[in-house]
Design an enzyme around this catalytic site. Structure first.
Site, PDB file in Angstrom:
ATOM      1  CE  LYS A 200       4.311  -8.506  -6.523  1.00  0.00           C
ATOM      2  NZ  LYS A 200       3.190  -7.548  -6.508  1.00  0.00           N
ATOM      3  N   GLY A 253      10.755  -0.972  -2.221  1.00  0.00           N
ATOM      4  CA  GLY A 253       9.592  -1.058  -1.348  1.00  0.00           C
ATOM      5  C   GLY A 253       9.989  -0.818   0.094  1.00  0.00           C
ATOM      6  CB  SER A 254       8.169  -1.419   3.226  1.00  0.00           C
ATOM      7  OG  SER A 254       7.924  -2.799   3.105  1.00  0.00           O
ATOM      8  CB  THR A 255      13.008  -1.106   5.668  1.00  0.00           C
ATOM      9  OG1 THR A 255      13.574   0.025   4.992  1.00  0.00           O
ATOM     10  CG2 THR A 255      14.110  -1.794   6.442  1.00  0.00           C
ATOM     11  CD  GLU A 275      15.196   3.384  -3.692  1.00  0.00           C
ATOM     12  OE1 GLU A 275      14.787   3.402  -2.509  1.00  0.00           O
ATOM     13  OE2 GLU A 275      14.863   4.209  -4.550  1.00  0.00           O
ATOM     14  CB  CYS A 309      11.627   5.950  -1.233  1.00  0.00           C
ATOM     15  SG  CYS A 309      12.178   6.094  -2.911  1.00  0.00           S
ATOM     16  CD  GLU A 406       9.644   4.974   4.248  1.00  0.00           C
ATOM     17  OE1 GLU A 406       9.480   3.746   4.280  1.00  0.00           O
ATOM     18  OE2 GLU A 406      10.178   5.565   3.297  1.00  0.00           O
TER      19      GLU A 406
HETATM   20  P1  ADP Z   1       3.494  -2.048   1.462  1.00  0.00           P
HETATM   21  O1  ADP Z   1       4.139  -1.557   2.694  1.00  0.00           O
HETATM   22  O2  ADP Z   1       2.610  -1.080   0.808  1.00  0.00           O
HETATM   23  O3  ADP Z   1       2.844  -3.401   1.625  1.00  0.00           O
HETATM   24  P2  ADP Z   1       5.711  -3.451   0.277  1.00  0.00           P
HETATM   25  O4  ADP Z   1       7.089  -2.980   0.426  1.00  0.00           O
HETATM   26  O5  ADP Z   1       5.294  -4.607   1.127  1.00  0.00           O
HETATM   27  O6  ADP Z   1       4.727  -2.234   0.481  1.00  0.00           O
HETATM   28  O7  ADP Z   1       5.397  -3.796  -1.236  1.00  0.00           O
HETATM   29  C1  ADP Z   1       6.230  -3.471  -2.317  1.00  0.00           C
HETATM   30  C2  ADP Z   1       6.170  -4.603  -3.321  1.00  0.00           C
HETATM   31  O8  ADP Z   1       6.609  -5.805  -2.703  1.00  0.00           O
HETATM   32  C3  ADP Z   1       4.783  -4.898  -3.873  1.00  0.00           C
HETATM   33  O9  ADP Z   1       4.896  -5.240  -5.236  1.00  0.00           O
HETATM   34  C4  ADP Z   1       4.359  -6.104  -3.064  1.00  0.00           C
HETATM   35  O10 ADP Z   1       3.413  -6.915  -3.723  1.00  0.00           O
HETATM   36  C5  ADP Z   1       5.672  -6.834  -2.915  1.00  0.00           C
HETATM   37  N1  ADP Z   1       5.735  -7.763  -1.779  1.00  0.00           N
HETATM   38  C6  ADP Z   1       5.139  -7.663  -0.577  1.00  0.00           C
HETATM   39  N2  ADP Z   1       5.434  -8.708   0.212  1.00  0.00           N
HETATM   40  C7  ADP Z   1       6.233  -9.522  -0.519  1.00  0.00           C
HETATM   41  C8  ADP Z   1       6.875 -10.781  -0.276  1.00  0.00           C
HETATM   42  N3  ADP Z   1       6.745 -11.420   0.885  1.00  0.00           N
HETATM   43  N4  ADP Z   1       7.633 -11.319  -1.252  1.00  0.00           N
HETATM   44  C9  ADP Z   1       7.794 -10.687  -2.431  1.00  0.00           C
HETATM   45  N5  ADP Z   1       7.213  -9.508  -2.722  1.00  0.00           N
HETATM   46  C10 ADP Z   1       6.444  -8.927  -1.785  1.00  0.00           C
END
Ligand code: ADP
Ligand code: MG
Length: 503
Positions: A200, A253-255, A275, A309, A406
């Site tokens: 995804k 993605g984000s923490t 990560e 990152c 961050e």
């Molecule tokens: P941002 O801070 O830009 O929203 P995220 O870390 O939330 O970045 O997003 C990184 C990825 O995680 C994206 O593919 C996003 O669609 C996915 N994502 C965001 N929220 C969820 C969730 N609750 N469950 C699974 N995947 C998620």
């Protein structure tokens, strides 16, 4: 010289224009299908804020179909029974196809993510090809161990061995900052290990992963081995994390989101690789080659507009050289030409989205409210695109929000230090532990500090670029598990121990 702030679509290749014009679908079980609800969502060009394409919006039902296809492919002898060398060759074919289509993939990424053309092509796309090729090679080099065993009862001679088996169906969830490269960092080790994948991509940048899916079909991967669902995190992403037939989630993605995913994955005891964020220090000792260190410190935070990152977002300079280094970095920032990725004159592109632009600008505001002084950038850019100027802040406190959190944009905080103990304490003082960069010509200083930095990667006298053989990942709240290298492949393997009595 001036660069144009909005991409000129007249510069797009014909194949890229066609790619954008046609509504993109989901890849499930080897077929390109619309979302079962019929829903689509827009893709936005960050340099203009304009819609440039539409993509199918997967919901829980589509994720379920993709997982079922991945499960079926995982059990199918066409994949399970494939010789490791054949798996390796498939990955190499995919790497070749990515390389052969680098110009097209690069432009797709530039208009979707906003990144500069040469970054899109040479780091993102070629980095993806390199990772797929290098990690693909591990397919045929996965071994267990053997053990001679004397049983704890008389007369039984035994033999034991371990085998590595693929973990199963992998849900890979990736962010928007370096989309194709990060897709490859998840796909390559999972496939090398013999897993099947539901990928995804981030909702902000779905296009390059879908093109990668087409290339995977062309390379000859059996249907269902690679599935790609585009959609939102809270719906499609969450459905993947909760799905009982998914064995492992690999997330970058984000923490904040990583913690959420980790909690949700516990429910079905999924294996998890995370990560996450970083607040990586650049540390300049006064014996360093100062000119090179200035350029390196600036690149480390301004590269890809700070949306990296491992970006070097905190600069620590030994006091004697502090003013010289910091004014050098500020000059560098002031000279950078902001502009759209398709314009070769551009040196710093827009951020990925309006949300990110607001978030990063908000941090600059909070920094000044907490007493920081802006010595470069800081002011809004008059453009429709999501630009934030390269910004340098000084006079921050170690506990300031902008020093601890961050920001994920082109914003640097700079602080002086006196000795190695002080800078080690400061460098290790955030919740993160992803990376660090050290500039010094003193061998002993370098070795001493490398040991004491609590993070997954230390670069010395060079910026911290990724290489397919060197694992990337975090200590502390920057996550666990590793991307790249053999370590990444291990994350997609289970260990099975076998005990045999010799009669
Ligand atoms: P941002 O801070 O830009 O929203 P995220 O870390 O939330 O970045 O997003 C990184 C990825 O995680 C994206 O593919 C996003 O669609 C996915 N994502 C965001 N929220 C969820 C969730 N609750 N469950 C699974 N995947 C998620
Ligand atoms: Mg986008």
């Amino acid at each position: 010289m001036v660069a144009s702030l909005a991409n000129d679509f007249g510069q797009l290749r014909g194949d890229v224009r066609n790619y954008l014009d046609c509504e993109r679908r989901l890849l499930i079980g080897g077929e390109w299908v619309p979302a079962s609800s019929g829903a689509t969502f827009p893709v936005i060009d960050p340099s203009s804020g304009k819609e440039i394409a539409r993509v199918a919006e997967a919901g829980a039902a589509d994720v379920d179909a993709a997982v079922a296809a991945a499960r079926k492919a995982f059990e199918d002898p066409a994949w399970r029974g494939m010789a490791p060398e054949a798996r390796e060759r498939l990955l190499w074919r995919l790497a070749d196809l990515v390389e052969q289509n680098a110009d097209e993939l690069g432009q797709i990424e530039t208009v979707d993510n906003g990144m500069l053309g040469f970054v899109a092509r040479n780091l993102n796309v070629m980095g993806a090809a390199g990772a797929i090729r290098s990690i693909g090679g591990w397919s045929s080099k996965i071994f267990g161990k053997t053990a001679d065993i004397v049983a704890p009862f008389p007369g039984a001679e035994c033999f034991g061995y371990t085998v590595k088996e693929p973990v199963g169906v992998v849900g890979a969830i990736i962010p928007w900052n370096v989309p194709l490269m990060l897709a490859s960092w998840k796909l390559a080790p999972a496939l090398a290990a013999g897993c099947t994948v539901v990928l995804k991509p981030a909702e902000q940048t779905p296009l390059s992963a879908l093109r990668l899916g087409e290339l995977a079909v062309e390379a000859g991967f059996p249907p269902g081995v690679i599935n790609i669902v585009t959609g939102y995190g809270e719906t499609a992403g969450a459905a993947l994390v909760e799905h009982p037939a998914v064995d492992k989630i690999s997330f970058t993605g984000s923490t904040v989101t990583g913690k959420l995913i980790n909690r949700a994955a516990t429910e079905t005891v999924k294996r998890v690789t995370l990560e996450l964020g970083g607040k990586s220090p650049t540390i300049v000792f006064d014996d360093a080659d100062i000119e090179t260190a200035i350029g390196g410190a600036a690149d480390s935070i301004f590269f890809n507009a700070g949306q990296v990152c491992v970006a070097g977002s905190r600069l620590y300079v030994q006091r004697r050289r502090f003013d010289e280094v910091v004014s050098g970095v500020a000059d560098h920032a002031n000279r950078l030409r902001l502009g759209a990725g398709l314009d070769p004159e551009s040196q710093l592109g827009p951020l990925v989205s309006h949300d990110q632009q607001q978030r990063v600008s908000g941090y600059i505001r909070v920094g000044t409210e907490e007493g920081a002084e802006v010595i470069a950038g800081g002011k809004p850019v008059d453009a429709d695109g999501y630009y934030v100027p390269p910004t340098v802040l000084v006079n921050t406190k170690p506990t300031s929000t902008v020093v601890q959190e961050e920001i994920f944009g082109p914003v640097l905080v700079a602080m002086p230090f006196d000795d190695i103990d002080e800078v080690v304490a400061q460098a290790n003082s955030t919740i993160y532990g992803l990376a660090a960069t050290v500039w010094s010509n003193n061998l002993s200083t370098v070795h001493r500090i490398v040991r004491r930095l609590r993070c997954g990667k230390v670069s010395v006298n060079t910026g911290g670029f990724p290489h397919a053989t060197l694992p990337e990942g975090g200590f502390k709240q920057s996550g666990f598990g590793r991307d790249l290298g053999y370590e990444s492949v291990l994350g997609y393997l289970e260990n099975k121990s076998v005990l045999i009595r010799l009669q």
